[in-house]
Structures are given as C-alpha cells and as structure tokens.
Write an enzyme that holds these catalytic residues in place. Structure first.
Site, PDB file in Angstrom:
ATOM      1  N   GLU A 527     -10.825   6.935 -25.393  1.00 34.53           N
ATOM      2  CA  GLU A 527      -9.485   7.350 -25.816  1.00 34.53           C
ATOM      3  C   GLU A 527      -9.256   8.837 -25.568  1.00 34.53           C
ATOM      4  OE1 GLU A 527      -7.490   5.115 -26.188  1.00 34.53           O
ATOM      5  OE2 GLU A 527      -8.886   3.482 -26.551  1.00 34.53           O
ATOM      6  N   ASP A 591     -13.001   4.699 -19.058  1.00 35.32           N
ATOM      7  CA  ASP A 591     -14.306   4.060 -19.241  1.00 35.32           C
ATOM      8  C   ASP A 591     -15.423   4.981 -18.761  1.00 35.32           C
ATOM      9  OD1 ASP A 591     -13.325   1.718 -20.342  1.00 35.32           O
ATOM     10  OD2 ASP A 591     -13.234   0.659 -18.434  1.00 35.32           O
TER      11      ASP A 591
END
Length: 690
Positions: A527, A591
């Site tokens: 995030e 990721d």
C-alpha cells in the site's frame, strides 16, 4: 455510488489483495462450502511441498499442498488464505446478526437496523410472495416515460444505484484535494467492461451470446413473450454496444489525467443537449455548483448521438433491464436470483453453485450498514494490541522506504526530497474510524427487503453527494472494519488497513516476526508503494494531481516501469490469454516494492532484537521464514473462467504471478534458499522500480 466508486477505485484507490486473495475455503479435504475451518498460522508447514525445488518453482514449494488440503468449494470461483479470514469474519458477523435479528424491544437503534435488515434479506418466502410488486412504482415510471422525462428518471436512478447510461457522484478534486466536487462518467453497460463487446474469438463471442440469452430470460420472467423478449434483448445489446463504442477502455482509465476534465455545467450541456443537466443536478439533490469533472467528455458527446438515434420503446426496455440488473439479486424473487447467478456467477466466472443465502445476506448487511455492524465486530475481534503492533510495523516500513529512497542511483536529489515529503505526509489509518457513521436517518423495516436495499443505497448516495462543496473528512474509511482488504488513496494520501485483514495468517501474534513481516508487512509495503507507482507518483504530498518529478527522473521511472510491463506481459494466465502488463503495472509495482520494503524493515527489526538470521527455527532461518510467509499469502487456486475475467478486468495479476514476479525480482530470496543465478527464481536480470 457503486459504479462511480469502482471507477474512482481504479484511478485513486489501490487494494492490497482484492480478488486474488479473496475467496472462501473450508474444512480440509472437503469442497463443502458450509463447513467451518481453522485460520492458517503465520507459517503453515503442511502447505509446503518439500519435493519441489524452491529455486525452480517457489509457488509449488510454499503452497503445493494447499489445493490438496483445501479444494475449491462449489460456491466459489477461487479461494486462498484471505478467504479463510473472510469466512471467519463472516461467521462472526453471522452470529452477531442472528442475535440482533432475534432480540426484542431492548435493542439499540443500530441493533434494530442490522438485525431487521438481515432478517428481511433472509426471508426468501416473503420476497417470493411479493414478486416484483416492490419494484412496480419504478416499472410504472419507466412505462410512462417520454423523452422529456428522461433526465429526471436518470437522476432518480442514480440515487437508487441504477447506472443507466451514465455514472454520477462525488470525488475529491484531483487538482485541489481540499475540495469535493461532482463527477459524471461513462456507464450503462451490463458486461464487465467495454472490450467485452468487441473482442474477437470463440470465447468472447460465446460470452456475448450467453449475455443476450440471459437478458432474454430476465425479460421472460418479467412476463414478456419469448419472441418479444428475444427481440428486446438484441435491442438492448445493440444499445449497450453503441455505449461501449464511445466508452474508454479499462487500461486508459488508469491514468488520472485521462479521467479528469473539469468543466462548466454549461459545457457539459453542450456535449449532451438531449439531457437537461441543470434539472439533473437539482433532482439528485446536488448542492449548487457551476462546474464538475466530466471524466470522459467523448462519451457524453457520443451519448447524445445514442439517445437521439434510439427509439423511445428501446430506451424504456433498456431502462427496465438496467433496473432489474442493478437491483441486488438477493432481494428479488428466487427465479431472478437464480438467473442472475447462472450468468454472472456460473457462466462468466465458473462458480458451480450459488453461495448460501445467509452468507449473501451477511455481506449485504455489511454493505448497507458496515460501520454499525463493524462497531460490534471491532469490540469483539480487534484488541488494542493488534492495532498497536500494526502501527509499529507501518512506521518501520515507512522508515525503510525513507532509507531506500537514499539508495536510488537513478533519482535526482531534488526529486528525492519531494518523495520524502510525500512519504512523511502519508496518514496511517488502522482498524476503524475515530468517529462512527450515523445511520439514524436510514429507515429499515422488517419484511421489506427490497425497500431496505433501495433506501440504504439512496442514503449512502445522498451522503456522498452532500459532501460536494464541504471540507474533506480525512478520517473517513472507504471500507467497513470487517473487510479483508486494504488500500491507498492518492487524493487523501493515506494508507488504510481495516481490522478484518489484521487476523491470522496476515497478522498472527503467535507467529515469528519474520513471518508477520512476510505476511502483513508486505501488504503494508504494498500500500505504501502505491503512493509512488505509475498512478500514485502523479499526486503530491497534499493529494493533488501535480508533476513533482524532474523530466529526467520521470523518464527514468517510465523506463524502469516498462521492465515490469514486459515481464508480466509474458505470463500466460489461461489458454492463450496473457496478463496485461499495462493494466496491472500499478499492482505489480506495489507487490515488488512492498516485498522489498518489508524485507528491509524486517532486517532492521532483527538487528534491534539481536536475532541471528542464520539460526534455523523449526527447519528454516528467519529470512526463509520471511519469504515463506510472503509466499503463503498467495496460496490457492482460481477457476479458468474467473482467470479469464480477471485478466481482462482486474488491475491485479493472478495470484501465482504476483508471487513469482515479486520473488524473481528479489535476489535476496535466491541467496536465502541457495539458488544459482539462471534458475527460474534467480534470473540473471531482474526489474526494480522501487
């Protein structure tokens, strides 16, 4: 509004796990979706396939036994560890709702609302007895429509969650995040996104044929003769295809500059003169405005042509279809509910069976009254220790990013300063909001399932529209507390972790630090990285769409990002369908960056605590535990039909490629497992953006 929120989510809000982690699982070895199960620990050695070579196929090594122990349940198109947490949370909420539904006059106002909403949804017999009578006023309004009334009807539809022809709502101003403005966007399609109407190939053609047949079946359930229903279904398909032709594709929508066109209301009226926009704004209850964001001006120019060239009977038929298709299927008679599932669940996503009604009604109640239900959930399931531990990890990973920025040899000192300014301005929101939402004006009537759903939708839509022109509430959460997900919001410049995701295995107080950093730490880092991916980097520390990069640094970023685009575009998801590297770039970047940041923070944590990184515990060193924890985030399976939909519509890569791509770009993984350069998990060349 549902459709608008989906668009804003694509442009501004990036989720950590979404479809690739979310799904349900069950008791080991059984596909019975009604059975309960235990949540996974931080590292589950039962899942590891020790016969596999981690350097050749780490996914098989970390998760090879998962599908043997947890086969896909018949009511799911895919599942993984995130689904286990979601299923656990759902059963907790189920118990709360059953209790609230059975309680008497001593219930609080919120208990009355959540209990009666859930009980009404569960009463399938009452829903069937009423048939379409609850919708009859809406159907009568459509039947009496003339083109002069179309604007008012579309405004009303927006309030009740029916996105006929367009999509309207509220957003923060991209250029001034202190302001909340109105936004109008493309809408009105029944297939997942615009390219479904145009793709070549047998599979795409079959989907379109099945969609037309589905519309036909729904119209027949509405008492149209079969020949008329078939003819009307074709007309609806032609109309939606015309809308799709002037719509923007899903990949183009990812660029915030493509969906931001602030213009006077009078200019929008010039684009679509067949709609009376001043009347539309009045009928939706929009506060007085002189301008709004027209996300896709070309669509509204094309929409006017579509409206002018479409006969009134076809418009009425389309509006009836949109009404039924937009209504939550669980509040419609069973025949409609079954037909909706048959196309959208079974044919489109490969799900063999409909979910149990109680599960869908729990989900519906959470969607309508998420913070009323979430307040009870948090009190029972989310201790202060979990919030504090997560906050500490977030701070550790933010420190790791601050330090990592210093190591970037391709970024100029000036851009590094601005990057750190943005990093330090990011707000960390964990668990639940400081102030709970007030539902006192929402009326919930026991036995009125459709009315409750419609009123809840209108309540939320009016709440959103009332924000226009008001100060931004920076404490608001975009997900309910029990939700198993997380997100970054570029306009808010905040990262958000609902309590629902802070459960084992993602955060396990019994796990080692290494395992927790691999699990929830990588999600936190994911995030955080979204603030600096190909979308997030275009917003500054205040949440404004502003280019704070030097031209040279921006060019270097694009070159590095292109490495990931090419890497992921080579992954074959299903049959001959490859991952769309441009669509998934933001999530792939997050990721990769998230795993690296979590690793850096873990090493710092281990140094503080004098943890010996070479000492094995239960067969693995702490570094190996870290990577195994991360790897087991992505255990699970997805049905081929769902994979096809995901690749075409989802900005997240399928689960295995999320794991493989991130691991292949971490040479530290290869060193931990003794891999040789040139092996699949230890390539000679790797991509790194952050």
């Amino acid at each position: 509004m549902t459709g608008l929120w989906a668009r804003v989510a694509n442009a501004l809000i990036a989720s950590a796990i979404c479809t690739t982690l979310m799904a349900q699982t069950q008791t080991k070895g059984s596909p019975d979706s009604e059975k309960a199960y235990d949540r996974l620990p931080g590292l589950d050695k039962q899942l590891i396939d020790t016969t596999a070579d981690p350097c050749a196929d780490f996914s098989q090594y970390a998760c090879g036994n998962f599908s043997k122990l947890y086969p896909i349940p018949n009511d799911r198109s895919g599942f993984g560890p995130g689904a286990m947490v979601a299923e656990y949370n759902q059963r907790v909420l189920h118990g709360m709702l059953e209790k609230a539904a059975e309680a008497g006059s001593n219930r609080s106002a919120n208990e009355q609302k959540i209990g009666d909403y859930y009980a009404s949804c569960m009463d399938q017999d009452a829903i069937d007895r009423k048939g379409l009578a609850p919708l009859q006023p809406e159907l009568d309004r459509i039947a009496a429509l003339n083109k002069d009334d179309l604007t008012s009807l579309l405004a009303h539809d927006q309030l009740i969650g029916v996105n006929s022809f367009l999509n309207y709502g509220e957003q923060q101003d991209f250029k001034d995040a202190r302001k909340q403005i109105a936004v109008v966007d493309q809408g009105g399609l029944g297939l997942p996104e615009r390219d479904y109407y145009f793709r070549d190939g047998d599979a795409a053609q079959k989907t379109r044929q099945e969609y037309v047949r589905h519309i036909t079946n729904v119209l027949k359930l509405m008492n149209e003769p079969e020949s008329q229903a078939a003819s009307d279904a074709q007309a609806i398909m032609q109309l939606e295809t015309a809308l799709a032709k002037v719509s923007m594709d899903i990949t183009s929508q990812r660029d915030p500059k493509n969906v931001y066109h602030l213009m006077p209301v009078t200019e929008l009226a010039d684009l679509t003169p067949d709609l009376a926009w001043t009347q539309f704004l009045k009928d939706t209850g929009t506060p007085p405005i002189s301008e709004l964001n027209v996300a896709n001006p070309d669509f509204f120019k094309g929409l006017n042509t579509v409206l002018a060239s479409t006969s009134l009977p076809v418009i009425r038929t389309y509006l009836r279809w949109q009404l039924i298709n937009s209504t939550p299927s669980e509040v419609l008679p069973k025949a409609f509910d079954d037909e909706h599932f048959d196309f959208y669940g079974h044919k489109l996503r490969g799900q063999p069976e409909q979910r149990a009604r109680w599960k869908r009604c729990v989900q519906a109640t959470d969607g309508a009254l998420g913070e009323a239900l979430g307040q009870v959930y948090v009190a029972q399931e989310f201790p202060p220790s979990s919030k504090q531990a997560t906050l500490q990890m977030v701070h550790d990973i933010e420190t790791a990013m601050d330090q990592d920025i210093d190591t970037l040899d391709w970024m100029s000192p000036g851009t590094k300063v601005r990057a750190k300014e943005k990093l330090r301005a990011i707000a960390d929101k964990i668990g639940y909001p400081d102030h709970w939402r007030d539902y006192s004006k929402l009326v919930v009537v026991r036995g009125d399932a459709y009315g409750n759903a419609a009123r809840a939708t209108e309540f939320e839509n009016r709440r959103e529209l009332a924000k226009i022109g008001m100060p931004v509430d920076r404490g608001e959460f975009g997900m309910s507390p029990p939700t198993v997900n997380a997100y970054y919001n570029a306009s808010m410049n905040d990262i958000n972790f609902p309590a629902g995701i802070l459960e084992p295995p993602f955060y396990d107080p019994r796990a080692t630090d290494a395992e927790d950093y691999g699990h929830i730490g990588a999600i936190v880092g994911h995030e955080l990285t979204h603030g600096f991916d190909d979308q997030g980097r275009k917003f500054d520390a205040n949440g404004n769409l502003s280019d704070w990069w030097t031209a040279e640094d921006g060019k270097k970023f694009e070159e590095k990002a292109d490495c990931e685009v090419k890497e992921y575009s080579n992954f074959v998801a299903v049959d001959d369908v490859k991952v769309n590297g441009k669509l998934t770039l933001g999530e792939n970047t997050a990721d990769n960056g998230g795993l690296r940041l979590a690793y850096i923070a873990f090493l710092a944590d281990a140094k503080r605590k004098n943890i010996d990184l070479t000492q094995k515990q239960d067969g693995y060193t702490p570094v190996q535990q870290f990577f195994l924890g991360y790897g087991q985030n992505w255990c699970g399976a997805t049905r081929p039909e769902q994979l096809r939909v995901q690749v075409q519509t989802d900005p997240h890569s399928p689960r295995q490629f999320r794991l493989d791509g991130a691991i292949q770009n971490m040479p530290e993984f290869g060193q931990a497992f003794g891999c040789k350069v040139g092996q699949p998990m230890m390539p000679k060349n790797y991509c790194r953006v952050w």
